[in-house]
Design a protein around this motif. Sequence first.
Motif, PDB file in Angstrom:
ATOM      1  N   VAL A  83      41.450  63.034  47.513  1.00 27.94           N
ATOM      2  CA  VAL A  83      41.216  62.513  46.646  1.00 27.94           C
ATOM      3  C   VAL A  83      42.110  61.216  45.928  1.00 27.94           C
ATOM      4  CG1 VAL A  83      39.742  64.325  45.469  1.00 27.94           C
ATOM      5  CG2 VAL A  83      42.094  64.358  45.199  1.00 27.94           C
ATOM      6  N   ARG A  84      41.736  60.174  45.592  1.00 27.99           N
ATOM      7  CA  ARG A  84      42.529  59.242  45.412  1.00 27.99           C
ATOM      8  C   ARG A  84      42.123  58.329  44.002  1.00 27.99           C
ATOM      9  NH1 ARG A  84      41.106  58.985  50.602  1.00 27.99           N
ATOM     10  NH2 ARG A  84      39.456  58.061  49.913  1.00 27.99           N
ATOM     11  N   LEU A  85      43.064  57.567  43.463  1.00 25.81           N
ATOM     12  CA  LEU A  85      42.622  56.509  42.406  1.00 25.81           C
ATOM     13  C   LEU A  85      43.015  55.251  42.945  1.00 25.81           C
ATOM     14  CD1 LEU A  85      44.117  58.420  39.162  1.00 25.81           C
ATOM     15  CD2 LEU A  85      41.921  58.683  40.180  1.00 25.81           C
ATOM     16  N   ILE A  86      42.231  54.235  42.706  1.00 21.63           N
ATOM     17  CA  ILE A  86      42.389  52.863  43.380  1.00 21.63           C
ATOM     18  C   ILE A  86      42.651  51.953  42.185  1.00 21.63           C
ATOM     19  CG2 ILE A  86      41.563  51.115  44.770  1.00 21.63           C
ATOM     20  CD1 ILE A  86      42.279  53.774  46.343  1.00 21.63           C
ATOM     21  N   ASP A  87      43.754  51.325  42.120  1.00 24.42           N
ATOM     22  CA  ASP A  87      43.882  50.106  41.159  1.00 24.42           C
ATOM     23  C   ASP A  87      43.619  48.919  41.696  1.00 24.42           C
ATOM     24  OD1 ASP A  87      44.707  48.949  38.882  1.00 24.42           O
ATOM     25  OD2 ASP A  87      47.014  49.166  39.113  1.00 24.42           O
ATOM     26  N   LEU A  88      42.500  48.482  41.213  1.00 22.01           N
ATOM     27  CA  LEU A  88      41.950  47.018  41.736  1.00 22.01           C
ATOM     28  C   LEU A  88      42.688  45.955  40.691  1.00 22.01           C
ATOM     29  CD1 LEU A  88      38.272  47.638  41.933  1.00 22.01           C
ATOM     30  CD2 LEU A  88      39.776  47.941  43.713  1.00 22.01           C
ATOM     31  N   PRO A  89      42.886  44.731  41.616  1.00 23.86           N
ATOM     32  CA  PRO A  89      43.661  43.517  41.211  1.00 23.86           C
ATOM     33  C   PRO A  89      42.919  43.360  39.721  1.00 23.86           C
ATOM     34  CG  PRO A  89      43.229  43.109  43.612  1.00 23.86           C
ATOM     35  CD  PRO A  89      42.291  44.522  43.104  1.00 23.86           C
ATOM     36  N   GLY A  90      43.819  42.831  38.734  1.00 25.00           N
ATOM     37  CA  GLY A  90      43.202  42.589  37.546  1.00 25.00           C
ATOM     38  C   GLY A  90      42.667  41.073  37.665  1.00 25.00           C
ATOM     39  N   TYR A  91      41.549  40.953  37.153  1.00 19.93           N
ATOM     40  CA  TYR A  91      40.842  39.559  37.127  1.00 19.93           C
ATOM     41  C   TYR A  91      41.120  38.977  35.706  1.00 19.93           C
ATOM     42  CZ  TYR A  91      37.039  42.491  35.365  1.00 19.93           C
ATOM     43  OH  TYR A  91      36.353  43.455  34.468  1.00 19.93           O
ATOM     44  N   GLY A  92      40.672  37.645  35.873  1.00 19.69           N
ATOM     45  CA  GLY A  92      40.456  36.781  35.011  1.00 19.69           C
ATOM     46  C   GLY A  92      41.803  35.961  34.100  1.00 19.69           C
ATOM     47  N   TYR A  93      42.799  36.110  35.025  1.00 19.98           N
ATOM     48  CA  TYR A  93      44.039  35.542  34.619  1.00 19.98           C
ATOM     49  C   TYR A  93      44.316  34.097  35.328  1.00 19.98           C
ATOM     50  CZ  TYR A  93      49.125  35.083  33.234  1.00 19.98           C
ATOM     51  OH  TYR A  93      50.231  34.795  32.848  1.00 19.98           O
ATOM     52  N   ALA A  94      44.487  33.132  34.508  1.00 15.94           N
ATOM     53  CA  ALA A  94      44.372  31.732  34.793  1.00 15.94           C
ATOM     54  C   ALA A  94      45.525  31.391  35.665  1.00 15.94           C
ATOM     55  CB  ALA A  94      44.655  31.095  33.577  1.00 15.94           C
ATOM     56  N   LYS A  95      46.738  31.936  35.814  1.00 17.73           N
ATOM     57  CA  LYS A  95      47.959  31.528  36.392  1.00 17.73           C
ATOM     58  C   LYS A  95      47.643  31.993  38.011  1.00 17.73           C
ATOM     59  CE  LYS A  95      51.150  30.988  32.597  1.00 17.73           C
ATOM     60  NZ  LYS A  95      52.487  30.902  32.086  1.00 17.73           N
ATOM     61  N   VAL A  96      46.817  32.842  38.197  1.00 17.99           N
ATOM     62  CA  VAL A  96      46.770  33.316  39.630  1.00 17.99           C
ATOM     63  C   VAL A  96      46.346  32.224  40.315  1.00 17.99           C
ATOM     64  CG1 VAL A  96      45.256  35.074  41.179  1.00 17.99           C
ATOM     65  CG2 VAL A  96      46.319  35.845  39.044  1.00 17.99           C
ATOM     66  N   PRO A  97      46.720  31.909  41.495  1.00 16.15           N
ATOM     67  CA  PRO A  97      46.289  30.709  42.391  1.00 16.15           C
ATOM     68  C   PRO A  97      44.652  30.561  42.537  1.00 16.15           C
ATOM     69  CG  PRO A  97      48.243  31.249  43.116  1.00 16.15           C
ATOM     70  CD  PRO A  97      47.920  32.586  42.228  1.00 16.15           C
ATOM     71  N   PRO A  98      44.205  29.653  42.850  1.00 17.83           N
ATOM     72  CA  PRO A  98      42.656  29.652  43.053  1.00 17.83           C
ATOM     73  C   PRO A  98      42.404  30.445  44.369  1.00 17.83           C
ATOM     74  CG  PRO A  98      43.138  27.376  42.399  1.00 17.83           C
ATOM     75  CD  PRO A  98      44.414  28.209  42.544  1.00 17.83           C
ATOM     76  N   GLU A  99      43.261  30.064  45.446  1.00 26.48           N
ATOM     77  CA  GLU A  99      42.823  30.665  46.590  1.00 26.48           C
ATOM     78  C   GLU A  99      43.100  32.156  46.528  1.00 26.48           C
ATOM     79  OE1 GLU A  99      46.945  29.150  46.815  1.00 26.48           O
ATOM     80  OE2 GLU A  99      44.936  28.446  46.119  1.00 26.48           O
ATOM     81  N   LEU A 100      43.920  32.808  45.641  1.00 22.25           N
ATOM     82  CA  LEU A 100      44.251  34.005  45.669  1.00 22.25           C
ATOM     83  C   LEU A 100      42.782  34.816  44.795  1.00 22.25           C
ATOM     84  CD1 LEU A 100      45.958  36.586  46.299  1.00 22.25           C
ATOM     85  CD2 LEU A 100      47.086  36.141  44.162  1.00 22.25           C
ATOM     86  N   ARG A 101      42.661  34.080  43.937  1.00 21.81           N
ATOM     87  CA  ARG A 101      41.312  34.504  43.196  1.00 21.81           C
ATOM     88  C   ARG A 101      40.187  34.646  43.996  1.00 21.81           C
ATOM     89  NH1 ARG A 101      42.721  30.800  38.847  1.00 21.81           N
ATOM     90  NH2 ARG A 101      41.140  29.699  39.186  1.00 21.81           N
ATOM     91  N   GLU A 102      39.758  33.822  45.045  1.00 19.08           N
ATOM     92  CA  GLU A 102      38.630  33.517  45.789  1.00 19.08           C
ATOM     93  C   GLU A 102      38.890  34.849  46.751  1.00 19.08           C
ATOM     94  OE1 GLU A 102      35.199  32.903  47.359  1.00 19.08           O
ATOM     95  OE2 GLU A 102      35.901  32.186  45.406  1.00 19.08           O
ATOM     96  N   HIS A 103      40.072  35.094  47.314  1.00 15.90           N
ATOM     97  CA  HIS A 103      40.437  36.102  47.976  1.00 15.90           C
ATOM     98  C   HIS A 103      40.098  37.403  47.606  1.00 15.90           C
ATOM     99  CE1 HIS A 103      42.419  39.010  51.027  1.00 15.90           C
ATOM    100  NE2 HIS A 103      43.145  39.502  49.781  1.00 15.90           N
ATOM    101  N   TRP A 104      40.415  37.665  46.246  1.00 19.05           N
ATOM    102  CA  TRP A 104      40.143  39.126  45.560  1.00 19.05           C
ATOM    103  C   TRP A 104      38.786  39.154  45.104  1.00 19.05           C
ATOM    104  CZ3 TRP A 104      42.699  42.733  47.170  1.00 19.05           C
ATOM    105  CH2 TRP A 104      44.236  42.760  47.212  1.00 19.05           C
ATOM    106  N   LYS A 105      38.109  38.089  45.128  1.00 19.41           N
ATOM    107  CA  LYS A 105      36.689  38.041  44.601  1.00 19.41           C
ATOM    108  C   LYS A 105      36.033  38.599  45.943  1.00 19.41           C
ATOM    109  CE  LYS A 105      32.866  35.237  43.229  1.00 19.41           C
ATOM    110  NZ  LYS A 105      32.270  33.925  43.126  1.00 19.41           N
ATOM    111  N   GLN A 106      36.196  38.268  47.104  1.00 20.18           N
ATOM    112  CA  GLN A 106      35.531  38.811  48.210  1.00 20.18           C
ATOM    113  C   GLN A 106      36.017  39.954  48.552  1.00 20.18           C
ATOM    114  OE1 GLN A 106      36.418  35.682  51.296  1.00 20.18           O
ATOM    115  NE2 GLN A 106      35.456  34.026  50.252  1.00 20.18           N
TER     116      GLN A 106
END
Length: 211
Positions: A83-106
Amino acid sequence: MSNPLQGAQFVLAAHRISQLPPDHGAEVAFAGRSNAGKSSALNALTGHRGLARTSKTPGRTQQMVAFSLPPKVQGEGLAPLQVRLIDLPGYGYAKVPPELREHWKQEIDGYLHQRQSLRGIVLIADIRHPLKDFDRMMLDFCFATQLPCHVLLTKADKLSRNQSAQALAALRKELVEGGTQATAQIFSSQTPTGVDEARDVVVRLLNTPRE
């Protein structure tokens, strides 16, 4: 009262789904905006203050972080359940680079659709603010795929008891009117309010076979 989530340990931080632990056993994922108190909630639930990194700078969790829990004993002749807990990347933070936001969206989209060991989502939302678009997208996805979702309205210590109760009632009304079969509760990692209730929900999700 003993903590059923005690003994959590850091396993790895993954940039891609393929880097996560093998897709067997059971896991519950934590999702939420970068400043909603997701890391503090994980630390409070596991009773391990330094398990998930907390920071005054939102957006620090930019990988999928896996934490193991002690294996669950199953019936006679069956191997213990991983059994595990998974911490997903936080979303909605403006300072994250656009390419990283798109990566994590996918990657998050792929994780939610492909991960067979995923038993449920704990959605972290700041009780002082209305749900954001991504919160609603997560709720809609869980409903469409029949994946259980439990909302923690965090930072309840910032409001009065009456204000917190009103916020919870408003959210539950919104969920019912939207046809979303999610559950919700008040939570504070500081007081701590709702911690035992949330632990019980996580354990129940881990013990629920995926349809």
